[in-house]
Design a protein around this motif. Structure first.
Motif, PDB file in Angstrom:
ATOM      1  N   LEU A  74     -54.795  14.233  32.092  1.00  0.00           N
ATOM      2  CA  LEU A  74     -53.948  13.226  31.472  1.00  0.00           C
ATOM      3  C   LEU A  74     -52.969  12.688  32.501  1.00  0.00           C
ATOM      4  CD1 LEU A  74     -53.129  14.799  28.003  1.00  0.00           C
ATOM      5  CD2 LEU A  74     -54.597  12.843  28.489  1.00  0.00           C
ATOM      6  N   PRO A  75     -52.685  11.388  32.437  1.00  0.00           N
ATOM      7  CA  PRO A  75     -51.698  10.834  33.366  1.00  0.00           C
ATOM      8  C   PRO A  75     -50.360  11.561  33.203  1.00  0.00           C
ATOM      9  CG  PRO A  75     -52.813   9.092  32.130  1.00  0.00           C
ATOM     10  CD  PRO A  75     -53.240  10.384  31.521  1.00  0.00           C
ATOM     11  N   GLN A  76     -49.607  11.568  34.274  1.00  0.00           N
ATOM     12  CA  GLN A  76     -48.331  12.278  34.269  1.00  0.00           C
ATOM     13  C   GLN A  76     -47.319  11.598  33.343  1.00  0.00           C
ATOM     14  OE1 GLN A  76     -46.416  12.193  38.065  1.00  0.00           O
ATOM     15  NE2 GLN A  76     -45.068  13.870  37.514  1.00  0.00           N
ATOM     16  N   GLY A  77     -47.334  10.290  33.336  1.00  0.00           N
ATOM     17  CA  GLY A  77     -46.386   9.540  32.507  1.00  0.00           C
ATOM     18  C   GLY A  77     -46.993   9.165  31.180  1.00  0.00           C
ATOM     19  N   CYS A  78     -46.907   7.908  30.812  1.00  0.00           N
ATOM     20  CA  CYS A  78     -47.505   7.425  29.565  1.00  0.00           C
ATOM     21  C   CYS A  78     -49.023   7.531  29.676  1.00  0.00           C
ATOM     22  CB  CYS A  78     -47.096   5.971  29.340  1.00  0.00           C
ATOM     23  SG  CYS A  78     -47.960   5.225  27.945  1.00  0.00           S
ATOM     24  N   TYR A  79     -49.664   8.117  28.641  1.00  0.00           N
ATOM     25  CA  TYR A  79     -51.116   8.316  28.697  1.00  0.00           C
ATOM     26  C   TYR A  79     -51.877   6.994  28.743  1.00  0.00           C
ATOM     27  CZ  TYR A  79     -49.991  13.125  27.295  1.00  0.00           C
ATOM     28  OH  TYR A  79     -49.488  14.385  27.216  1.00  0.00           O
ATOM     29  N   PHE A  80     -51.241   5.924  28.270  1.00  0.00           N
ATOM     30  CA  PHE A  80     -51.923   4.629  28.233  1.00  0.00           C
ATOM     31  C   PHE A  80     -51.706   3.832  29.518  1.00  0.00           C
ATOM     32  CE2 PHE A  80     -52.407   0.211  26.411  1.00  0.00           C
ATOM     33  CZ  PHE A  80     -53.773   0.326  26.173  1.00  0.00           C
ATOM     34  N   GLU A  81     -50.872   4.343  30.388  1.00  0.00           N
ATOM     35  CA  GLU A  81     -50.459   3.588  31.582  1.00  0.00           C
ATOM     36  C   GLU A  81     -51.624   3.029  32.407  1.00  0.00           C
ATOM     37  OE1 GLU A  81     -49.790   2.999  35.706  1.00  0.00           O
ATOM     38  OE2 GLU A  81     -50.436   4.993  35.032  1.00  0.00           O
ATOM     39  N   PRO A  82     -52.688   3.830  32.661  1.00  0.00           N
ATOM     40  CA  PRO A  82     -53.766   3.275  33.495  1.00  0.00           C
ATOM     41  C   PRO A  82     -54.448   2.039  32.888  1.00  0.00           C
ATOM     42  CG  PRO A  82     -53.966   5.665  33.305  1.00  0.00           C
ATOM     43  CD  PRO A  82     -52.921   5.233  32.318  1.00  0.00           C
ATOM     44  N   ARG A  83     -54.323   1.834  31.576  1.00  0.00           N
ATOM     45  CA  ARG A  83     -54.977   0.699  30.919  1.00  0.00           C
ATOM     46  C   ARG A  83     -53.990  -0.370  30.466  1.00  0.00           C
ATOM     47  NH1 ARG A  83     -58.567   3.348  26.242  1.00  0.00           N
ATOM     48  NH2 ARG A  83     -59.798   1.447  26.384  1.00  0.00           N
ATOM     49  N   CYS A  84     -52.709  -0.158  30.741  1.00  0.00           N
ATOM     50  CA  CYS A  84     -51.696  -1.014  30.123  1.00  0.00           C
ATOM     51  C   CYS A  84     -51.322  -2.200  31.016  1.00  0.00           C
ATOM     52  CB  CYS A  84     -50.457  -0.184  29.825  1.00  0.00           C
ATOM     53  SG  CYS A  84     -49.183  -1.130  28.989  1.00  0.00           S
TER      54      CYS A  84
END
Ligand code: SF4
Ligand code: MG
Length: 325
Positions: free
Chosen positions: A281-291
């Motif tokens: 899981l990403p370290q920050g917001c889980y949606f960050e890579p797609r946001c």
């Protein structure tokens, strides 16, 4: 509004060889009498595990590691097997996706509906059969007096799912948990079953938790909606607000991806990228890579849940100034 179920900080992990999967990651929500809570998200986002956690059906390597599930004020996390069995299939009922796997092929329909009534309501076999016939009529099964003596394989898929609903309503549950109850059915039957559930909700005041990946189903059924992503509730809002004024970039993306009848479009607008692996899981917001709205902070720290208004929250830094919940 009477609160039937109050879930706080529910956290369910799976301890696998490859690492810990945070399947349900600290979620809180409530379900109220006579209301339907819709839970949406892509497959693997933790919807079903949330339902199974509520019902104490999590098995190893899974475990509820934190949080509380109160049913009419009674704590269910850590309660005895005996107590949870009294509640399950009686005060809390469930319907799953595939009715054939949930109905026992070797027993007649009537025996399966009657089982809970005999067990939990101390009815005689005859009384249970009569209630069974009433329930089959209630869910719109023609010739209920005959169908009560049928075996599951003698019925169509739509009929079996109606039987499941009749079964789950026979004990007059306070809460009905339906996990993709119409996904395996064709569109016409699906529409009939959903309108049936809507009717029953108003007639019996049952609280419903409706789990689905289908935003159309949610629009038709839910009073309030939770949107889940990678184990977390990312947005929570009344149904009209969720559709009319979505806040979380993931919700906005999901809504854009439903085809609309009044629009002709060449192709569907889907959200770019894929759901992150539960092991990475990403370290920050889980949606960050797609946001497409991601900011620097989103990469480093998971957002809190922020209040948009009294009934609407979003876990996204775009709403940070609106105040923490
Ligand atoms: Fe996008 Fe950042 Fe909001 Fe996450 S917190 S949804 S990355 S803007
Ligand atoms: Mg599921």
């Amino acid at each position: 509004m009477k609160e039937i179920l109050k879930v706080e900080n529910l956290t369910t992990h799976f301890f696998t060889d490859k690492g810990v999967v945070r399947a349900v990651d600290g979620n809180s929500f409530s379900i109220y009498e006579g209301k339907t809570l819709g839970v949406v998200g892509e497959s693997g986002c933790g919807k079903s595990i949330t339902a199974m956690s509520i019902l104490n059906l999590i098995e190893k390597p899974g475990q509820i590691v934190d949080g509380s599930v109160k049913f009419l004020g009674e704590e269910l996390v850590g309660t005895t097997d005996k107590r949870i069995r009294e509640i399950r299939g009686n005060e809390i009922s469930m319907i799953f996706q595939e009715p054939m796997t949930s109905l026992n092929p070797v027993f007649k329909v009537g025996d399966q509906i009657g089982e809970a009534l005999i067990l939990h309501r101390n009815m005689s076999k005859k009384e249970a059969k009569n209630v069974g016939i009433e329930m089959l009529q209630l869910v719109g099964i023609p010739r209920a007096e005959k169908v009560i003596d049928d075996y599951p394989h003698q019925l169509s898929g739509g009929m079996r799912q109606r039987v499941m609903i009749a079964m789950s309503l026979a004990c007059n549950p306070k809460l009905l948990i339906a996990d993709e109850p119409t996904t395996a059915l064709d569109v016409t039957i699906q529409a009939q079953i959903l309108s049936l559930m809507n009717r029953l909700k108003t007639e019996t005041d049952t609280a419903i938790m409706m789990i689905t990946h289908d935003l159309g189903v949610v629009a038709q059924m839910a009073d309030h909606v939770l949107v889940m992503y990678s184990g977390k509730i990312v947005e929570s809002a009344p149904v009209n607000e969720l559709y009319g004024n979505p806040k979380h970039p993931y919700t906005i993306g999901l809504l854009k991806s439903i085809p609309r009848l009044d629009e002709t479009r060449e192709e569907l607008n889907t959200i770019e990228g894929t759901v992150p692996s539960p092991f990475e899981l990403p370290q920050g917001c889980y949606f960050e890579p797609r946001c497409d709205k991601a900011m620097e902070i989103c990469k480093h720290k998971h957002p809190e849940t922020y209040k948009i208004n009294e009934n609407h929250t979003a876990s996204c830094y775009l709403y940070a100034e609106e105040g923490e919940e």
